[in-house]
Design an enzyme around this catalytic site. Structure first.
Site, PDB file in Angstrom:
ATOM      1  N   ASP A 275       0.712  -1.237  -0.043  1.00  0.00           N
ATOM      2  CA  ASP A 275       0.008  -0.014   0.168  1.00  0.00           C
ATOM      3  C   ASP A 275       0.968   1.202  -0.042  1.00  0.00           C
ATOM      4  O   ASP A 275       2.082   1.039   0.191  1.00  0.00           O
ATOM      5  CB  ASP A 275      -0.871  -0.155   1.259  1.00  0.00           C
ATOM      6  CG  ASP A 275      -2.087   1.018   0.894  1.00  0.00           C
ATOM      7  OD1 ASP A 275      -2.207   1.753  -0.053  1.00  0.00           O
ATOM      8  OD2 ASP A 275      -3.308   0.747   1.675  1.00  0.00           O
TER       9      ASP A 275
HETATM   10  C1  NOJ Z   1      -4.058   3.997   0.125  1.00  0.00           C
HETATM   11  C2  NOJ Z   1      -5.204   3.227   0.320  1.00  0.00           C
HETATM   12  O1  NOJ Z   1      -5.277   2.338   1.492  1.00  0.00           O
HETATM   13  C3  NOJ Z   1      -5.193   2.262  -0.838  1.00  0.00           C
HETATM   14  O2  NOJ Z   1      -6.467   1.513  -0.698  1.00  0.00           O
HETATM   15  C4  NOJ Z   1      -5.008   2.977  -2.067  1.00  0.00           C
HETATM   16  O3  NOJ Z   1      -5.168   1.927  -3.225  1.00  0.00           O
HETATM   17  C5  NOJ Z   1      -3.688   3.496  -2.143  1.00  0.00           C
HETATM   18  N1  NOJ Z   1      -3.496   4.338  -1.071  1.00  0.00           N
HETATM   19  C6  NOJ Z   1      -3.598   4.176  -3.666  1.00  0.00           C
HETATM   20  O4  NOJ Z   1      -4.020   5.259  -3.756  1.00  0.00           O
END
Ligand code: NOJ
Length: 737
Positions: A275
């Site tokens: 993430d």
């Molecule tokens: C953080 C989020 O937790 C995740 O779900 C997302 O896909 C990513 N950022 C990318 O934006």
């Protein structure tokens, strides 16, 4: 024989070629060949994912970026791609990604709303439409579906998943994966899915985003893994690690999760991405010393690509030289990344047609499907007969969510444009003489100075429809709440309208289950619409008018008070379950004795039960469940349980009921949930029509991770319920021998 075999092989090759697919081994060969030409620096470049567009051209030309996110301008995408393909030494294309969570331009209901449809077919269609629109802008990889089990509505990200039930979660997740990826990833309208966040992220303590979780291995296996496993088996191309730690180990550095479970146990061969900076955040967790250490731990744990920590690109070469990360691990990661790029056909078709999106965005059939999904996702939670408002001519429309085109799209609607959103106000104006009096400007507004105007307007109308709820910003990532009542003066607005004595319909448009008990008392009917997206207005207008009949069911338990969270229907029993005779606060005598209250598991102030159970939802018509008949109440472990019942539409409208089958394993080597959803079916019936419905459940699906941490069906006594929600039905016993 040889000739027959060659002919079969030739036919297979031709078949694959004719549908554009390459065989696995062809792709493996190409990957190996390319990998053998790559320098370590180039390999690490592939493992690097950065946010941005045109300004990444130089890095792309140097082969230092494998994927980008957050750029949806086709011209910019082509510019970065050109640098990668035409200027970098090996010409490896960039993989363009985006959070396409519930639609790209045509925004569908938020995922929790999609789950409320209990209709995997419409969910798959929505994901396909999202892929058609997103790929037309150059996006070939979405960070969806989110499969986190969510049992605590304080957590803002309940909006992004399918709620509290593993079975529903798995079906919806698989539907989304199929919708995004289609049958062939190399089709230019297909988009790689990303199942996330692995794992347990929704169990954040206190519902506070990013917080610690404590989940036992058994609970991971029985509750949190199943949707991931199902979606992995359905071919999900990628997986994202989660921000949280479980039992002290951040997911991004958890070898047991990313290698032992995912690869060795499940045999999944997709690509793992972190993430956003979740590798870097292992420093704040206190799990890594510094950024270099995070890269070492993440790669050795099984991560393939780093989203935005910059740790891989800065330190991996050093780590390899120092022997802390082996080239074998690097090759594993790069192989997974290249394989996906080949599967997507990026080497053959790296560029996007810059005129394509204009032809598909908001296509009429996309809007029609989004409307259908929004209709199916709305849950009727109260109706004393006022809905549908078929006879009314003049209605008052009030409330901050009636004409809030941005808000009704909900969280993660990056690319939806509010100019294309149709609001309830606009749609109701097509059906009624509307008196429009907003009352409040936005959901947190506390200014009651317009309430007198609303009351006067109500007195002139045949009925009032009050649109309340949450602005989009109040749910989603990092948007946890500790109080779940309607914000601002919305409850007071409903109460004010109720004083008019006119029929009052409340429509809640929100990102999570709110605690709306006191508001229910002030209205005749309530429709709950999780942020319904672009076509929310026409969908709700059709439901209000009676052109469509509600069929949604709650994918999460609705609480009476936030203090009950986490609360979910499929819980284990305590040793002192509530028996309904508990004494509540107001009835406790003064100077009561310590043990005089019964000593069961409940709250003195809110009692025990939820406001509405999982699976609950009304219709304009009524349904009668006939007595279920179990074909064979004594089953072997290889048998199939068959239970049939007559479902009758006893009301005046054609309608759809989501019939549900629940099972309880009465005694286990470890405590088993009080009920678990095992099957459901949407059954459409004309007024007076009756149909025999049969649920078939292989006994093998009663397996669980038992005391010895083995996945088995334990013989013994079970019971089942067939009902319209998780709190209804008469139990029927059966035995597995
Ligand atoms: C953080 C989020 O937790 C995740 O779900 C997302 O896909 C990513 N950022 C990318 O934006």
């Amino acid at each position: 024989m040889k000739r027959i075999l060659s002919a079969i092989m030739l036919i297979s090759v031709l078949a694959l070629a004719s549908c554009g697919m390459e065989s696995k081994s062809d792709i493996d060969k190409k990957v190996d060949e390319l990998l053998s030409k790559m320098t370590l620096h180039e390999k690490v470049g592939q493992m690097n994912q950065l946010s941005g567009g045109a300004w990444l051209v130089d890095q792309a030309a140097k082969g230092e970026v494998g994927s980008i996110l957050n750029c949806v301008d086709p011209a910019e995408i082509n510019a970065v791609q050109k640098a990668a393909v035409e200027q970098s030494r090996l010409g490896i294309p960039i993989l363009v990604s985006r959070d396409v969570i519930h639609g790209f331009r045509t925004i569908f209901p938020i995922p929790i709303g999609q789950a409320a449809t209990f209709d995997p077919a419409i969910v798959e269609k929505g994901a396909h439409i999202a892929a058609v629109e997103a790929t037309a802008s150059g996006v070939r990889w979405t960070f969806s579906p989110m499969l986190d089990i969510a049992r605590d509505p304080r957590w803002g990200r309940v909006a992004e998943g399918s709620g509290e039930d593993p079975y529903l979660d798995a079906l919806m997740g698989v539907a989304m994966v199929k919708g995004y990826q289609g049958d062939d990833l190399s089709d230019p309208t297909s988009m790689a899915a990303c199942i996330k966040h692995f794992v347990g992220y929704g169990a954040a303590e206190g519902g506070r985003d990013y917080n610690t979780t404590m989940i036992s291995e058994r609970s991971l296996r029985n509750t949190y893994f199943p949707a991931f496993k199902a979606a992995a088996e359905a071919g999900a191309a990628t997986l994202m690690t989660s921000f949280n730690e479980i039992d002290g180990i951040p997911s991004t550095g958890n070898k047991w999760l990313l290698k032992d479970i995912l690869r060795d146990e499940w045999g999944w061969d997709g690509m793992v991405v972190t993430d956003w900076n979740s590798a870097g955040e292992m420093i704040a967790h206190g799990f890594s010393r510094d950024l270099k250490h995070t890269a070492e731990q993440a790669i050795n744990a099984g991560v393939d690509m780093d989203m935005m920590s910059y740790g891989f690109i800065q330190y991996v070469e050093e780590l390899v030289k120092e022997g802390k990360v082996s080239e074998k691990e690097i090759d594993r990661a790069v192989r997974n990344i290249l394989k996906l790029k080949f599967e997507l056909g990026l080497f053959e078709h790296p560029y996007v047609d810059e005129t394509a999106s204009a032809k598909v965005d908001y296509a009429p059939e996309h809007l029609e499907a989004a409307k259908q999904c929004a209709i199916e996702s709305a849950v009727l939670i109260k109706n004393n007969g006022v809905l549908p408002l078929a006879g009314a001519k003049t209605i008052l429309v009030t409330g901050p969510l009636a004409d809030a085109p941005h808000e009704q799209m909900g969280t993660w609607a990056f690319d939806g444009q509010k100019e294309h959103t149709l609001t309830p106000l606009a749609a109701l104006r097509q059906e009624y003489d509307v008196i429009w009096e907003p009352g409040l400007d936005y959901s947190r507004d506390k200014d009651r100075s317009d309430f007198a105007k609303v009351r006067i307007a109500a007195s002139r109308a045949d009925a009032a429809v009050v649109f309340v709820g949450e602005e989009a910003i109040l749910s989603g990532e990092a948007h946890s709440l500790s109080k779940l009542n309607l914000q601002g003066a919305q409850s007071e607005l409903i109460a004010e309208v109720a004083k008019s004595g006119k029929p009052v319909v409340v429509v809640v448009i929100a990102g999570r289950p709110l605690t709306i008990e006191r508001d229910l008392a002030n209205c005749d009917a309530m429709l709950y619409s999780f942020h319904p997206g672009t076509m929310g207005g026409p969908a709700l207008a059709d439901l209000i008018k009676g052109k469509a009949v509600p069929s949604g069911k709650l994918p999460m338990t609705f609480l009476r008070d936030a203090g009950q969270a986490p609360f979910y229907y499929n819980h284990n029993n305590s040793g002192r379950p509530c028996n309904g005779t508990e004494t509540l606060l107001d009835d406790i005598p003064m100077a009561a004795g310590q043990t005089s209250l019964g000593c069961t598991s409940y709250y003195l102030d809110t009692g025990y039960g939820p406001l509405f159970p999982f699976g609950y939802g009304l219709s304009y018509t009524s349904f009668e469940y006939g007595k279920p008949v179990v074909e064979n109440a004594e089953l072997g472990r290889d048998d199939v349980l068959r239970v049939s019942f007559d479902l009758k539409n006893t009301g005046k409208y054609e309608g759809t009921e989501v019939a549900q089958l629940y099972v309880q394993d009465k005694v286990g080597s470890v405590v088993r949930p009080v009920r678990e959803l095992k099957r459901f079916e949407r059954v459409n019936l004309a007024p007076g029509e009756s149909r025999k419905v049969t649920f078939e459940l292989p006994v093998a699906e009663l397996a669980f991770w038992n005391f010895d941490m083995e996945y088995v069906v334990e013989p013994g006594d079970f019971r089942l319920w067939v009902a319209g929600d998780s709190a209804s039905g008469t139990p029927i016993d059966f035995v597995v021998k």
